[in-house]
Design an enzyme around this catalytic site. Structure first.
Site, mmCIF file in Angstrom:
data_model
loop_
_atom_site.group_PDB
_atom_site.id
_atom_site.type_symbol
_atom_site.label_atom_id
_atom_site.label_comp_id
_atom_site.label_asym_id
_atom_site.label_seq_id
_atom_site.Cartn_x
_atom_site.Cartn_y
_atom_site.Cartn_z
ATOM 1 N N LYS A 23 0.827 -1.207 0.000
ATOM 2 C CA LYS A 23 0.000 0.000 0.000
ATOM 3 C C LYS A 23 0.866 1.265 0.000
ATOM 4 O O LYS A 23 0.637 2.182 -0.800
ATOM 5 C CB LYS A 23 -0.916 -0.031 1.237
ATOM 6 C CG LYS A 23 -1.828 1.159 1.401
ATOM 7 C CD LYS A 23 -3.099 0.770 2.142
ATOM 8 C CE LYS A 23 -2.932 0.558 3.628
ATOM 9 N NZ LYS A 23 -2.710 1.802 4.383
ATOM 10 N N SER A 24 1.848 1.306 0.875
ATOM 11 C CA SER A 24 2.707 2.498 0.961
ATOM 12 C C SER A 24 3.410 2.763 -0.362
ATOM 13 O O SER A 24 3.496 3.907 -0.828
ATOM 14 C CB SER A 24 3.791 2.301 2.033
ATOM 15 O OG SER A 24 3.221 2.216 3.301
ATOM 16 N N ARG A 83 2.877 5.956 -3.268
ATOM 17 C CA ARG A 83 4.028 6.776 -3.663
ATOM 18 C C ARG A 83 4.284 6.671 -5.163
ATOM 19 O O ARG A 83 4.620 7.660 -5.818
ATOM 20 C CB ARG A 83 5.263 6.361 -2.853
ATOM 21 C CG ARG A 83 5.164 6.832 -1.385
ATOM 22 C CD ARG A 83 6.136 6.071 -0.499
ATOM 23 N NE ARG A 83 6.234 6.622 0.851
ATOM 24 C CZ ARG A 83 5.363 6.397 1.834
ATOM 25 N NH1 ARG A 83 4.290 5.660 1.627
ATOM 26 N NH2 ARG A 83 5.557 6.930 3.039
ATOM 27 N N GLY A 95 -4.793 7.654 5.499
ATOM 28 C CA GLY A 95 -3.923 8.602 6.195
ATOM 29 C C GLY A 95 -2.706 8.955 5.356
ATOM 30 O O GLY A 95 -2.270 10.110 5.308
ATOM 31 N N SER A 138 7.539 9.024 12.199
ATOM 32 C CA SER A 138 6.386 8.905 11.303
ATOM 33 C C SER A 138 6.829 9.073 9.859
ATOM 34 O O SER A 138 7.332 10.130 9.461
ATOM 35 C CB SER A 138 5.339 9.973 11.629
ATOM 36 O OG SER A 138 4.436 10.096 10.537
ATOM 37 N N GLN A 164 4.848 9.161 7.352
ATOM 38 C CA GLN A 164 3.928 10.066 6.648
ATOM 39 C C GLN A 164 4.377 11.512 6.820
ATOM 40 O O GLN A 164 4.389 12.286 5.859
ATOM 41 C CB GLN A 164 2.500 9.867 7.156
ATOM 42 C CG GLN A 164 1.938 8.507 6.754
ATOM 43 C CD GLN A 164 0.554 8.226 7.303
ATOM 44 O OE1 GLN A 164 0.010 9.024 8.072
ATOM 45 N NE2 GLN A 164 -0.011 7.106 6.935
ATOM 46 N N ASP A 218 2.186 -1.172 11.989
ATOM 47 C CA ASP A 218 0.873 -1.610 11.488
ATOM 48 C C ASP A 218 0.564 -3.066 11.835
ATOM 49 O O ASP A 218 -0.545 -3.544 11.569
ATOM 50 C CB ASP A 218 0.810 -1.436 9.962
ATOM 51 C CG ASP A 218 0.749 0.044 9.574
ATOM 52 O OD1 ASP A 218 0.438 0.879 10.442
ATOM 53 O OD2 ASP A 218 1.020 0.351 8.402
ATOM 54 N N ARG A 222 -6.205 1.599 18.122
ATOM 55 C CA ARG A 222 -5.946 0.154 18.009
ATOM 56 C C ARG A 222 -5.639 -0.499 19.354
ATOM 57 O O ARG A 222 -5.840 -1.713 19.501
ATOM 58 C CB ARG A 222 -4.823 -0.103 17.003
ATOM 59 C CG ARG A 222 -5.307 0.118 15.589
ATOM 60 C CD ARG A 222 -4.286 -0.232 14.531
ATOM 61 N NE ARG A 222 -4.926 -0.177 13.221
ATOM 62 C CZ ARG A 222 -4.278 -0.019 12.081
ATOM 63 N NH1 ARG A 222 -2.953 0.086 12.073
ATOM 64 N NH2 ARG A 222 -4.935 0.025 10.940
ATOM 65 N N ARG A 236 -7.381 -3.563 9.841
ATOM 66 C CA ARG A 236 -6.406 -4.469 10.472
ATOM 67 C C ARG A 236 -6.968 -5.119 11.744
ATOM 68 O O ARG A 236 -6.570 -6.234 12.095
ATOM 69 C CB ARG A 236 -5.102 -3.732 10.752
ATOM 70 C CG ARG A 236 -4.456 -3.199 9.470
ATOM 71 C CD ARG A 236 -2.983 -2.907 9.628
ATOM 72 N NE ARG A 236 -2.515 -2.019 8.579
ATOM 73 C CZ ARG A 236 -2.241 -2.411 7.321
ATOM 74 N NH1 ARG A 236 -2.368 -3.659 6.966
ATOM 75 N NH2 ARG A 236 -1.828 -1.527 6.421
HETATM 76 C C1 S3P Z 1 2.658 4.829 6.331
HETATM 77 C C2 S3P Z 1 3.216 5.208 7.522
HETATM 78 C C3 S3P Z 1 2.724 4.779 8.843
HETATM 79 C C4 S3P Z 1 1.781 3.582 8.723
HETATM 80 C C5 S3P Z 1 0.797 3.765 7.615
HETATM 81 C C6 S3P Z 1 1.502 3.913 6.276
HETATM 82 C C7 S3P Z 1 3.231 5.330 5.071
HETATM 83 O O1 S3P Z 1 2.024 5.850 9.443
HETATM 84 O O2 S3P Z 1 1.105 3.366 9.940
HETATM 85 O O3 S3P Z 1 -0.081 2.642 7.537
HETATM 86 O O4 S3P Z 1 2.876 4.824 3.990
HETATM 87 O O5 S3P Z 1 4.040 6.280 5.130
HETATM 88 P P1 S3P Z 1 2.764 6.976 10.365
HETATM 89 O O6 S3P Z 1 3.681 7.734 9.513
HETATM 90 O O7 S3P Z 1 1.648 7.813 10.891
HETATM 91 O O8 S3P Z 1 3.457 6.179 11.431
#
Ligand code: S3P
Length: 437
Positions: free
Chosen positions: A24-25, A29, A97, A169, A171, A319, A350, A392
């Site tokens: 997914k990440s 991107r 997110g 983080s 993100q 995660d 969670r 999840r």
């Molecule tokens: C992610 C970063 C994580 C993760 C999320 C995906 C990403 O979040 O929990 O499912 O793709 O950069 P955080 O950056 O808030 O830890």
């Protein structure tokens, strides 16, 4: 609209060979970087989940032409660094997110305004962790009580920043790096502990110079991305459900093919090994997956013992805690996780959702401010679990059914489609006795 639910029958045996959907990440991107690159990007193994489709639709609204000949095969025709166009409507990020936070970094330095919204869960999640540092770079962003909607007034004169993240983080780090790409000067981001580094690896494969020194990543503004091919590996976070299922019930072993094993993602393997799990990682050599390591993972039923989880592993398995807590519930003795406050601001709280569900099953546990204590048992009961609309949590309790004495009903499971389309089919293939209705 009635919400879907799962019924997971008790017991069962796990076996066979599986391939989980794309990461997914990395899929988010690949779309975004492809969109702002010069030239075309071809993505294979794309995750056709709702989260990534929200990113895809947002990019289309911003004027990026995207073709999708097959669900997992995508062509992105990049518009170049100055080519995005204003969207006529608010950009809806759904449950994602990663999408909303990375788009904040991407859109703050544009010459037009944008509004970002999401579903009920996303509208409750904290956005100031990104808006704050972007404002110090000159962005004009408003949140509502720190949450979406996020209103961005485009600011073309943003400046580089030297920013120390208060929490690990990916993100936040990625949003600042994306803004930094379009800012004047060299942006530095320092992390308190390593978080996933897909942004850094993928920017490099799009031809951007990313400098790394210890815990600091630096990027010079004004660099142009060049379109490339992205091969997306299987999502380790999706494989995690089957890794734990295999530890609980794969007498003859379970093999997972083509899983991304970036070391900033695989903390779960270390935690399970500390508990006594029999897991073997067979790296795939000579693969070109944009700097992302890939492996086949073999797992066998093992006798698990409770552990005290080292806090340093928390960001590397962030995660995976819902399903890790299920492993802990099935282990001999006590397991303690601390330093995991971030779990309270994910798609659901969670820590609270897992504590509540484990209590329903009769697993002794104690909810802590920043973690969870669990006393494992060899068999627990069934019952009705509220997933709180969190993909999840839903999948973790489906795995728990392997050790339950009665059926587990899991409510509000539609969001499993955000990260793991086809979960029920694959879970049944592996041996879980699960049905959706
Ligand atoms: C992610 C970063 C994580 C993760 C999320 C995906 C990403 O979040 O929990 O499912 O793709 O950069 P955080 O950056 O808030 O830890």
């Amino acid at each position: 609209m009635t919400k879907a639910r799962y019924i997971a029958g008790p017991g069962g045996k796990i076996e066979g060979e599986l391939t989980v959907p794309g990461d997914k990440s990395i899929s988010h991107r690949a779309l975004m970087f492809g969109g702002i690159a010069e030239g075309d990007t071809e993505i294979t193994g794309f995750l056709a989940g709702e989260d990534c489709l929200a990113t895809l639709r947002a990019l289309q609204s911003l004027g990026v032409r995207i073709e999708r000949p097959e669900p997992e095969h995508v062509f992105v025709h990049g518009v170049g660094p100055d080519g995005l166009q204003p969207s006529a409507a608010a950009l809806d990020m759904g449950n994602a997110g990663t999408a909303i936070r990375l788009f904040m970094g991407l859109l703050a330095p544009q010459r037009f305004d944008s509004t970002l919204i999401g579903d009920e869960s996303l509208m409750r999640r904290p956005m100031e962790r990104v808006a704050g540092p972007l404002r110090s770079m000159g962005a004009n962003i408003q949140t509502r009580d720190g949450k979406p909607p996020v209103e961005i007034r485009g600011s073309t004169g943003m400046r580089a920043i030297d920013y120390a993240l208060p929490v690990a983080s990916a993100q936040v780090k990625s949003a600042i790096l994306l803004a930094g790409l379009q800012a004047f000067g060299r942006t530095h981001v320092t992390e308190p502990a390593p978080s996933r580094d897909h942004t850094e690896r993928m920017l490099a494969s799009f031809g951007v110079e990313v400098l790394r020194e210890g815990a600091t990543v630096a990027i010079e503004g004004g660099q142009t991305l060049r379109g490339t091919d992205v091969r997306v590996p299987g999502d380790f976070s999706s494989a995690a459900f089957f890794i734990v299922a295999g530890c609980l019930a794969a007498e003859n072993g379970l093999l997972l093919h083509n899983v991304g094993v970036n070391p900033t993602r695989t903390g779960l393997l270390e935690m399970l090994r500390q508990m006594g799990a029999d897991i073997r990682v067979h790296p795939q050599p000579n693969t070109d997956a944009n700097g992302e390591p890939i492996a086949d993972i073999e797992v066998r039923k093992s006798r698990l013992r409770g552990i005290k989880v080292p806090e340093s592993l928390v960001p590397l398995s962030i995660d995976e805690f819902p399903v890790f807590f299920v492993a802990a519930a099935c282990a001999e003795g006590e397991t303690l996780v601390r330093g995991a406050l971030e779990l309270r601001v994910k798609e659901s709280d969670r820590l609270a959702a897992m504590a509540q569900g484990l209590t329903v099953l009769g697993v002794e546990n104690q909810l802590l401010a920043d973690g969870l204590w669990i006393r494992g048992t060899d068999r627990f009961g069934g019952g009705t679990i509220d997933s709180h609309g969190d993909h999840r949590i839903a999948m973790a309790f489906a795995v728990a059914s392997l050790k339950a004495r009665a059926s587990i009903e899991i409510l509000d499971v539609d969001n499993v489609a955000t990260s793991f389309p086809g979960f029920v089919t694959l879970a049944r293939k592996a041996g879980l006795q699960i049905t959706a209705s």
